[in-house]
Structure formats: C-alpha cells, structure tokens
Design an enzyme around this catalytic site. Structure first.
Site, PDB file in Angstrom:
ATOM      1  N   TYR A  35       0.826  -1.218   0.000  1.00 45.85           N
ATOM      2  CA  TYR A  35       0.000   0.000   0.000  1.00 45.85           C
ATOM      3  C   TYR A  35       0.862   1.272   0.000  1.00 45.85           C
ATOM      4  O   TYR A  35       0.810   2.066  -0.950  1.00 45.85           O
ATOM      5  CB  TYR A  35      -0.925  -0.058   1.221  1.00 45.85           C
ATOM      6  CG  TYR A  35      -1.714   1.186   1.504  1.00 45.85           C
ATOM      7  CD1 TYR A  35      -2.392   1.871   0.496  1.00 45.85           C
ATOM      8  CD2 TYR A  35      -1.820   1.672   2.809  1.00 45.85           C
ATOM      9  CE1 TYR A  35      -3.136   3.005   0.770  1.00 45.85           C
ATOM     10  CE2 TYR A  35      -2.568   2.796   3.091  1.00 45.85           C
ATOM     11  CZ  TYR A  35      -3.214   3.467   2.079  1.00 45.85           C
ATOM     12  OH  TYR A  35      -3.950   4.584   2.354  1.00 45.85           O
ATOM     13  N   ILE A  36       1.671   1.453   1.023  1.00 45.73           N
ATOM     14  CA  ILE A  36       2.470   2.683   1.098  1.00 45.73           C
ATOM     15  C   ILE A  36       3.609   2.618   0.069  1.00 45.73           C
ATOM     16  O   ILE A  36       3.945   3.614  -0.578  1.00 45.73           O
ATOM     17  CB  ILE A  36       3.013   2.889   2.530  1.00 45.73           C
ATOM     18  CG1 ILE A  36       1.865   2.873   3.546  1.00 45.73           C
ATOM     19  CG2 ILE A  36       3.776   4.210   2.625  1.00 45.73           C
ATOM     20  CD1 ILE A  36       2.311   2.795   5.006  1.00 45.73           C
ATOM     21  N   SER A  56       6.664   3.427  13.081  1.00 42.31           N
ATOM     22  CA  SER A  56       5.252   3.676  13.362  1.00 42.31           C
ATOM     23  C   SER A  56       5.118   4.454  14.652  1.00 42.31           C
ATOM     24  O   SER A  56       5.919   4.281  15.584  1.00 42.31           O
ATOM     25  CB  SER A  56       4.547   2.320  13.504  1.00 42.31           C
ATOM     26  OG  SER A  56       3.296   2.476  14.102  1.00 42.31           O
ATOM     27  N   TYR A  84       4.005  -6.539  17.387  1.00 44.44           N
ATOM     28  CA  TYR A  84       4.258  -5.734  16.176  1.00 44.44           C
ATOM     29  C   TYR A  84       5.055  -4.477  16.537  1.00 44.44           C
ATOM     30  O   TYR A  84       6.071  -4.157  15.900  1.00 44.44           O
ATOM     31  CB  TYR A  84       2.929  -5.347  15.505  1.00 44.44           C
ATOM     32  CG  TYR A  84       3.076  -4.271  14.461  1.00 44.44           C
ATOM     33  CD1 TYR A  84       3.671  -4.541  13.232  1.00 44.44           C
ATOM     34  CD2 TYR A  84       2.648  -2.956  14.706  1.00 44.44           C
ATOM     35  CE1 TYR A  84       3.826  -3.546  12.275  1.00 44.44           C
ATOM     36  CE2 TYR A  84       2.794  -1.958  13.762  1.00 44.44           C
ATOM     37  CZ  TYR A  84       3.380  -2.251  12.544  1.00 44.44           C
ATOM     38  OH  TYR A  84       3.548  -1.271  11.610  1.00 44.44           O
ATOM     39  N   LYS A 132       9.049  -3.013  15.583  1.00 43.14           N
ATOM     40  CA  LYS A 132       9.436  -1.686  15.067  1.00 43.14           C
ATOM     41  C   LYS A 132      10.486  -1.057  15.971  1.00 43.14           C
ATOM     42  O   LYS A 132      11.465  -0.462  15.491  1.00 43.14           O
ATOM     43  CB  LYS A 132       8.196  -0.784  14.964  1.00 43.14           C
ATOM     44  CG  LYS A 132       7.211  -1.205  13.886  1.00 43.14           C
ATOM     45  CD  LYS A 132       7.812  -1.058  12.500  1.00 43.14           C
ATOM     46  CE  LYS A 132       6.925  -1.586  11.400  1.00 43.14           C
ATOM     47  NZ  LYS A 132       7.583  -1.707  10.104  1.00 43.14           N
ATOM     48  N   PHE A 190       1.946   8.008  11.202  1.00 43.40           N
ATOM     49  CA  PHE A 190       0.711   7.998  11.979  1.00 43.40           C
ATOM     50  C   PHE A 190      -0.288   7.114  11.217  1.00 43.40           C
ATOM     51  O   PHE A 190       0.057   6.000  10.852  1.00 43.40           O
ATOM     52  CB  PHE A 190       0.316   9.435  12.353  1.00 43.40           C
ATOM     53  CG  PHE A 190       1.185   9.882  13.515  1.00 43.40           C
ATOM     54  CD1 PHE A 190       2.556  10.100  13.327  1.00 43.40           C
ATOM     55  CD2 PHE A 190       0.694   9.938  14.798  1.00 43.40           C
ATOM     56  CE1 PHE A 190       3.397  10.382  14.411  1.00 43.40           C
ATOM     57  CE2 PHE A 190       1.525  10.230  15.877  1.00 43.40           C
ATOM     58  CZ  PHE A 190       2.871  10.458  15.686  1.00 43.40           C
ATOM     59  N   ASN A 203      -8.366  -1.952  10.101  1.00 47.75           N
ATOM     60  CA  ASN A 203      -8.232  -0.502  10.258  1.00 47.75           C
ATOM     61  C   ASN A 203      -9.509   0.214   9.853  1.00 47.75           C
ATOM     62  O   ASN A 203     -10.315  -0.294   9.075  1.00 47.75           O
ATOM     63  CB  ASN A 203      -7.035   0.008   9.446  1.00 47.75           C
ATOM     64  CG  ASN A 203      -5.720  -0.568   9.946  1.00 47.75           C
ATOM     65  OD1 ASN A 203      -5.009  -1.232   9.202  1.00 47.75           O
ATOM     66  ND2 ASN A 203      -5.414  -0.343  11.205  1.00 47.75           N
TER      67      ASN A 203
END
Ligand code: NAD
Ligand code: UFG
Length: 340
Positions: free
Chosen positions: A13-14, A126, A150, A154, A179, A200
């Site tokens: 996605y990103i 994140s 998770y 990170k 964010f 989400n």
C-alpha cells in the site's frame, strides 16, 4: 550501470504510492517483494501511471544472498524498507512469525547492504513505538515503549538501526514514524487492498460503503474525547509517500540517523471520519457502538514540526480529500487487485 533505489515491499500500500512519487521525482527504482500481502498488479499500475518501467524482483528480504545479488546487480546504494507484516492482532497470536519476518528480515537487509556497500536507508516505523501517551502531541523525544509484538518489532529495528549508525557512521538513516495512513492515489488506480476483514478504520468504512460489510463497529464511545470515540492522526498516503522523497533528499545531503514523525498534526475522531466518508459517498453510512477494542488508546496525534523544519515537508491533504480519494479507489476496485 544503473543506480537505483531499492524499494522493499514496494508492491504494498504505502510502497506503491512511494514508487509513484520517487519516479515523479526522477529517481530510478527497483521493487523487491515476496507478495505475501500484495499483488504484482500494483507495480504494473505504477508503471502505467508514471509511464515508466522498472525491475520488479520477487524475493524475501530474509534471503540475504538474493538480496545482496539484487543490490549489486542494480548498483543500489539506497534502500526504502517497507517490507514487513503489520497486523497488530495477528502479531499477538503469532509473535514468532512477526519477529522472524520483521526483525530477522531487517537484519538480513542490513547484512546485504553491508555486503553490497549500500549505506542509505529509509525505514517504515510507526507511531506505535510511543505506546501510551505521556503527553500529546507526540514529539520525537517522547519515551519509546511498545505494547504489542508488532510494536516491539518496530522498536527493535529502530534500535538496530541506531546501533548500526553508531558503529558505522557512513550509514545514513531516516527512521520515519508514520501515523495513520489512508486515502489513495487520486487516479483511483492504486490503493489499499486488505486481504480478509480489514482491521483498520478507513478500509472497513470503505467496505461498508460498497455493501461488503453491513455496518461500522465503533470500538467504544466512552473515551475521554469530545464525542467519546477514539482520536487518531490520519495522513493521506500521497503526503506520506512524498515524505519519503524528502527524507531521501535529506540523507543524501546529511550524515546521521534521523528520527521523524510523519503525521498531519491534527486529530480526528471515529465519528468525524465516518461523517467525512459519508460525505464522500453521498449518503449516511450505518454504524453501531460496540465495546472498546483491547489495546486501543483514547487519542494520539503527531507534532510534525521536525519534519517541517528538517525535511521541508508537511501534509497538505484534508480529511475530506483523504475520504474522496479512498472512495474513488474502493468504488473502482471493490475487490482490490483481484481478478485484474
Ligand atoms: P503492506 O502489507 O501493504 O506492504 C508491505 C509489503 O511488504 C507487501 O507488499 C508485502 O508483500 C511485503 N513483504 C512482507 N514481508 C516481506 C518479506 N519478508 N520479504 C519481501 N517482502 C515482504 O503494508 P503497508 O501498509 O504498505 O506498510 C508498509 C510498511 O509501513 C510496513 O513495514 C508497516 O509495518 C509500516 N507501517 C504501516 C502502517 C499502516 O497503518 N499501514 C503504519 C505504520 C507503519
Ligand atoms: N476503529 C473502529 N472500528 C473499526 C476499526 C477501528 O472504531 O472497525 C477505531 C479504533 O478503535 C481507533 C481508530 O478507529 O480509535 C483507528 O483504528 P485503526 O485500527 O485504523 O488504527 P490504529 O490507530 O489502531 O493503528 C494503526 C495501525 C498500526 C499502527 C498505528 C500507527 O493499525 O499498525 O496505526 O499509528 F501502528
């Protein structure tokens, strides 16, 4: 010989939106992805949108030898590292999978980069590394504390990167703390394509809008916020993608290990997001109030001053634009990239 930026997880996605912005900024890229949570079609659409082809290499970041060979073959000295798993709930059910994929995957990448003498890296961190807010908005010097596996991955990767830079100052590093990314490219050709039931907020609302889900479950309306629902900092994925281009420009000019928030600096509640999305769709979308979701905090949002000062970057797209763009993608591609 090529001198490309390697984008791990670039079909995601990103990653796919960042590929568009990197190509638009004139960089050559190569994507490295195992497609565990994505579809090669996303890369094909990025090529169409930018009218430019690039290599797409199927591979796992834990395969150090393959990654090293890929970096060398394309003479990549810079990596944008998106590859990772991101479902918070699943990370609590199967932590080993998350530590292996995210932490071991990042270690493998660093080994490959050392072997290939690639020393510039931009990493997808994140806001989850801030944990329960001690103050808001979060600045980059807020204490770091992860509350689920998770988030631990990170934080561990951030620490590994900081140590790598201390020991090898030639490594130039940008740790970007995202964010809540949402929205889609305004063409409606690329966007978020979650597999299974979305966790989400915005992808879930989008599937309510198409009729794939009957109503939004609002996880709690008894938080100490103005309307009782949770507040987050929603950032348009194109703004986020542009933040990566700014971060690359920065590390190519400056030594060091940069940590920076990429957020809009403004909070929106679940009810505000639902209202904005309903406006984009043109009708009220159904919802029901449910109990709080375990692990959620009432509110958080970014202080985005450091990104503005150092990267000359700020989010410019409003919540209404986020919803309109997300809806265009979702209504044009109700099943994501499936069947294309
Ligand atoms: P995504 O799942 O759409 O993209 C991740 C990509 O990495 C996918 O294409 C997947 O196939 C690939 N991948 C996963 N493991 C791999 C491996 N071992 N080898 C090669 N490729 C692998 O997720 P996204 O939303 O685009 O997130 C990108 C990054 O940003 C992730 O690291 C995520 O943790 C981080 N992030 C995301 C959010 C968010 O809310 N989306 C928020 C903060 C941080
Ligand atoms: N929410 C609902 N209903 C839903 C989904 C979400 O009411 O169906 C609410 C949540 O309770 C929360 C808000 O919408 O108040 C946002 O929830 P998301 O699941 O969209 O996002 P989170 O803030 O919980 O977490 C996201 C990513 C994490 C990442 C974090 C970074 O899922 O991976 O943002 O800020 F770490």
């Amino acid at each position: 010989m090529d001198n490309r930026i390697l984008v791990t997880g670039g079909a995601g996605y990103i990653g796919s939106h960042t590929c568009v912005e990197l190509l638009n900024a004139g960089y050559d890229i190569a994507v490295y992805d195992n497609f565990i949570n994505s579809d090669p079609e996303a890369c094909a659409r990025v090529m169409q949108l930018c009218d430019k082809a690039f290599p797409v290499i199927e591979g796992d970041v834990r395969d150090t030898a393959h990654l090293t060979a890929t970096l060398k073959a394309h003479n990549c000295k810079t990596v944008v590292h998106f590859a990772g798993l991101k479902a918070v709930g699943e990370s609590s059910e199967d932590p080993v999978k998350y530590y292996d994929n995210n932490v071991a995957g990042s270690l493998s990448l660093l080994k490959a980069m050392q072997a290939a003498e690639a020393t510039n890296i931009v990493f997808s961190s994140s806001a989850t590394v801030y944990g329960e807010p001690e103050f808001l908005p979060y600045t980059e010097d807020h204490p770091l504390r992860a509350t689920n596996p998770y988030g631990q991955t990170k934080l561990m990767i951030e620490n590994i990167l900081r140590d790598t830079h201390s020991a090898n100052p030639q490594f130039r590093i940008a740790i970007l703390r995202y964010f809540n990314p949402c929205g889609a490219h305004q063409s409606g050709r690329i966007g978020e394509a979650p597999k299974g039931v979305p966790n989400n907020l915005m992808p879930y609302i989008a599937q309510v809008a198409t009729g794939q889900r009957d109503a939004l479950n609002i996880w709690g309306n008894d938080y100490p916020t103005p309307d009782g629902t949770g507040i987050r900092d929603y950032i348009h994925v194109v703004d986020l993608a542009k933040g990566h281009v700014s971060a690359i420009a920065y590390i190519l000019e400056h030594e060091g290990c940069l940590e920076v928030n990429l957020g809009s600096g403004r909070g929106a509640s679940v009810l505000e997001v639902l209202k904005a999305f309903s406006k984009a769709v043109g009708r009220d979308l159904p919802s029901r109030i449910k109990a709080r979701r375990p692990g959620d905090v009432a509110a958080y949002y970014a202080n985005a001053d450091k990104a503005r000062a150092l990267l000359n970057w700020q989010a410019s797209r409003s919540l209404d634009e986020i919803c309109a763009d997300h809806w265009r993608w979702q209504s044009n591609n109700p099943n994501g990239y499936e069947g294309t």
